[in-house]
Scaffold this motif. Structure first.
Motif, PDB file in Angstrom:
ATOM      1  N   VAL A  10       0.836  -1.211   0.000  1.00 13.64           N
ATOM      2  CA  VAL A  10       0.000   0.000   0.000  1.00 13.64           C
ATOM      3  C   VAL A  10       0.866   1.255   0.000  1.00 13.64           C
ATOM      4  O   VAL A  10       0.565   2.234  -0.684  1.00 13.64           O
ATOM      5  CB  VAL A  10      -0.958  -0.004   1.209  1.00 13.64           C
ATOM      6  CG1 VAL A  10      -1.610   1.355   1.411  1.00 13.64           C
ATOM      7  CG2 VAL A  10      -2.028  -1.070   1.015  1.00 13.64           C
ATOM      8  N   ARG A  11       1.965   1.210   0.755  1.00  8.14           N
ATOM      9  CA  ARG A  11       2.880   2.369   0.748  1.00  8.14           C
ATOM     10  C   ARG A  11       3.422   2.582  -0.665  1.00  8.14           C
ATOM     11  O   ARG A  11       3.580   3.716  -1.115  1.00  8.14           O
ATOM     12  CB  ARG A  11       4.031   2.143   1.729  1.00  8.14           C
ATOM     13  CG  ARG A  11       3.641   2.451   3.168  1.00  8.14           C
ATOM     14  CD  ARG A  11       4.815   2.982   3.978  1.00  8.14           C
ATOM     15  NE  ARG A  11       4.315   3.741   5.116  1.00  8.14           N
ATOM     16  CZ  ARG A  11       4.139   3.234   6.324  1.00  8.14           C
ATOM     17  NH1 ARG A  11       4.413   1.964   6.556  1.00  8.14           N
ATOM     18  NH2 ARG A  11       3.677   3.987   7.296  1.00  8.14           N
ATOM     19  N   GLY A  12       3.696   1.474  -1.365  1.00  6.38           N
ATOM     20  CA  GLY A  12       4.204   1.592  -2.722  1.00  6.38           C
ATOM     21  C   GLY A  12       3.154   2.081  -3.695  1.00  6.38           C
ATOM     22  O   GLY A  12       3.340   3.081  -4.384  1.00  6.38           O
ATOM     23  N   GLY A  52       0.727  12.839   4.357  1.00  7.23           N
ATOM     24  CA  GLY A  52       0.505  12.194   3.060  1.00  7.23           C
ATOM     25  C   GLY A  52       0.574  10.681   3.159  1.00  7.23           C
ATOM     26  O   GLY A  52      -0.236   9.974   2.548  1.00  7.23           O
ATOM     27  N   ASP A  53       1.522  10.182   3.955  1.00  2.63           N
ATOM     28  CA  ASP A  53       1.681   8.738   4.135  1.00  2.63           C
ATOM     29  C   ASP A  53       0.422   8.124   4.761  1.00  2.63           C
ATOM     30  O   ASP A  53      -0.141   7.158   4.236  1.00  2.63           O
ATOM     31  CB  ASP A  53       2.900   8.488   5.030  1.00  2.63           C
ATOM     32  CG  ASP A  53       3.159   7.015   5.299  1.00  2.63           C
ATOM     33  OD1 ASP A  53       3.391   6.266   4.328  1.00  2.63           O
ATOM     34  OD2 ASP A  53       3.127   6.611   6.478  1.00  2.63           O
ATOM     35  N   ALA A  54      -0.030   8.708   5.854  1.00  6.06           N
ATOM     36  CA  ALA A  54      -1.202   8.176   6.560  1.00  6.06           C
ATOM     37  C   ALA A  54      -2.477   8.350   5.732  1.00  6.06           C
ATOM     38  O   ALA A  54      -3.342   7.474   5.715  1.00  6.06           O
ATOM     39  CB  ALA A  54      -1.353   8.858   7.926  1.00  6.06           C
ATOM     40  N   LEU A  55      -2.592   9.475   5.029  1.00  4.59           N
ATOM     41  CA  LEU A  55      -3.765   9.705   4.174  1.00  4.59           C
ATOM     42  C   LEU A  55      -3.824   8.654   3.068  1.00  4.59           C
ATOM     43  O   LEU A  55      -4.889   8.086   2.800  1.00  4.59           O
ATOM     44  CB  LEU A  55      -3.699  11.105   3.554  1.00  4.59           C
ATOM     45  CG  LEU A  55      -4.891  11.485   2.659  1.00  4.59           C
ATOM     46  CD1 LEU A  55      -6.129  11.773   3.506  1.00  4.59           C
ATOM     47  CD2 LEU A  55      -4.560  12.697   1.789  1.00  4.59           C
ATOM     48  N   GLY A  56      -2.682   8.382   2.442  1.00  2.49           N
ATOM     49  CA  GLY A  56      -2.635   7.390   1.359  1.00  2.49           C
ATOM     50  C   GLY A  56      -3.003   6.002   1.844  1.00  2.49           C
ATOM     51  O   GLY A  56      -3.728   5.267   1.162  1.00  2.49           O
TER      52      GLY A  56
END
Length: 332
Positions: A175-177, A208-212
């Motif tokens: 998901v991070r990717g 941005g990381d947590a939103l994504g």
């Protein structure tokens, strides 16, 4: 400005940033042109003009606006982010053998796989030209790393998607990717170009990381309990496509040997029969994995909101917080 009649946070952001987004769209149209290969703008325009929300470039503009940035490099960075996103969509549709994107036929269906791959490569090249024009090695570093993470995530997903050994840590890496890396890079470079403090740049990255992550978990959950008309997907598409997403990963982790054999047959080997989706939903209900997945999505949305605390008190900050709520509001 007239009193806004729109209520969704991304629409309000689009309204506030409309002048800058117009400039970004002009830049995108100019840079996707090709003197020697007319197929490039044909294929790119099909996707770029398809009416997506342009959320990622808006996040870059929003982050720069938070710090009253007065230059124009944020426009180049917003266009860069959209080009990277479009390039990955072109490649993804080839890998996934997709026939539809945003309700329209995919480029690989209208043209061919070779065109989609090569035009995606062209857009990646264009995105690096735009980055270099900002003169910031730091920005280049952030977006180059994000591009590598996206590609790495796609390869990992390809190998992990049907492997019952895939756990929540691997899912999060995927998901991070596929989603969060570009969200976090989009917000981070907006802060960097506007010369925010290191702590504020870190906060923008974390947001941005947590939103994504919240966005993608919500998307995966809606595949099993969403409204087809609202999501544009049929319930259970991920199951039929043998995708190991979080609700299934949680069910597999608690499965009895008999249940694990069911998951191995349907997801691992792809031998699906009539009634299997209902069985899968029953197992997710038995272990409460849909509710647990929803809780995870809400948790990431709350992390996104919490990270905004040290950013300037600004209308944009409020909208970014509202956006985190919005991406999971679909789950209520």
């Amino acid at each position: 400005m007239n009193i806004s009649t729109v209520s969704k946070p991304h629409e309000r952001l689009a309204e506030i940033l409309s002048g800058e987004m117009d400039a970004v769209n002009d830049l995108i149209r100019t840079r996707m042109a090709s003197e020697h290969a007319p197929r490039i703008p044909e294929v790119t325009a099909h996707l770029v003009e398809a009416g997506g929300k342009r959320l990622r470039p808006m996040l870059t503009l929003a982050a720069a606006r938070l710090f009253d940035y007065a230059g124009d490099h944020h426009l180049r960075l917003a266009a860069t982010v959209e080009f990277i996103h479009t390039a990955t969509l072109l490649h993804d549709d080839v890998v996934d053998e997709s026939a539809q994107r945003r309700g329209r036929p995919t480029a690989n269906l209208l043209w061919d796989n070779k065109s989609s791959v090569l035009v995606g490569d062209y857009l990646f090249s264009r995105s690096f030209q735009l980055m270099v024009e900002t003169g910031s090695l730091r920005v280049l570093d952030i977006l180059a790393n994000a591009s590598a993470t996206i590609a790495e995530g796609e390869v990992l997903q390809m190998t992990a998607a049907t492997d019952l050994g895939t756990d929540e840590a691997i899912y999060l890496q995927v998901v991070r990717g596929k989603t969060a890396a570009l969200f976090s890079a989009a917000t981070e470079v907006g802060g960097v170009i506007a010369q925010a403090s290191e702590a504020q740049v870190k906060a923008l990255f974390d947001y941005g990381d947590a939103l994504g992550i919240a966005f993608q978990i919500a998307d995966d959950l809606l595949d099993y309990q969403g409204d087809s008309k609202a999501t544009g997907k049929n319930v259970g598409d991920d199951f039929r496509e043998r995708k190991l997403t979080l609700p299934v990963i949680k069910a597999v982790a608690q499965a009895t040997p008999e249940e694990r054999a069911f998951w191995q047959r349907t997801i691992g080997r792809g031998r699906q029969e009539s009634g299997d989706l209902e069985t899968a939903l029953g197992l997710m209900g038995k272990y409460g994995t849909l509710a647990a997945t929803r809780k995870d999505a809400l948790g990431w949305a709350n992390k996104a909101k919490a990270s905004l605390g040290i950013l300037p008190d600004h209308e944009i900050r409020t909208l970014l917080s509202d956006l985190a709520d919005f991406v999971v509001a679909r789950l209520s």
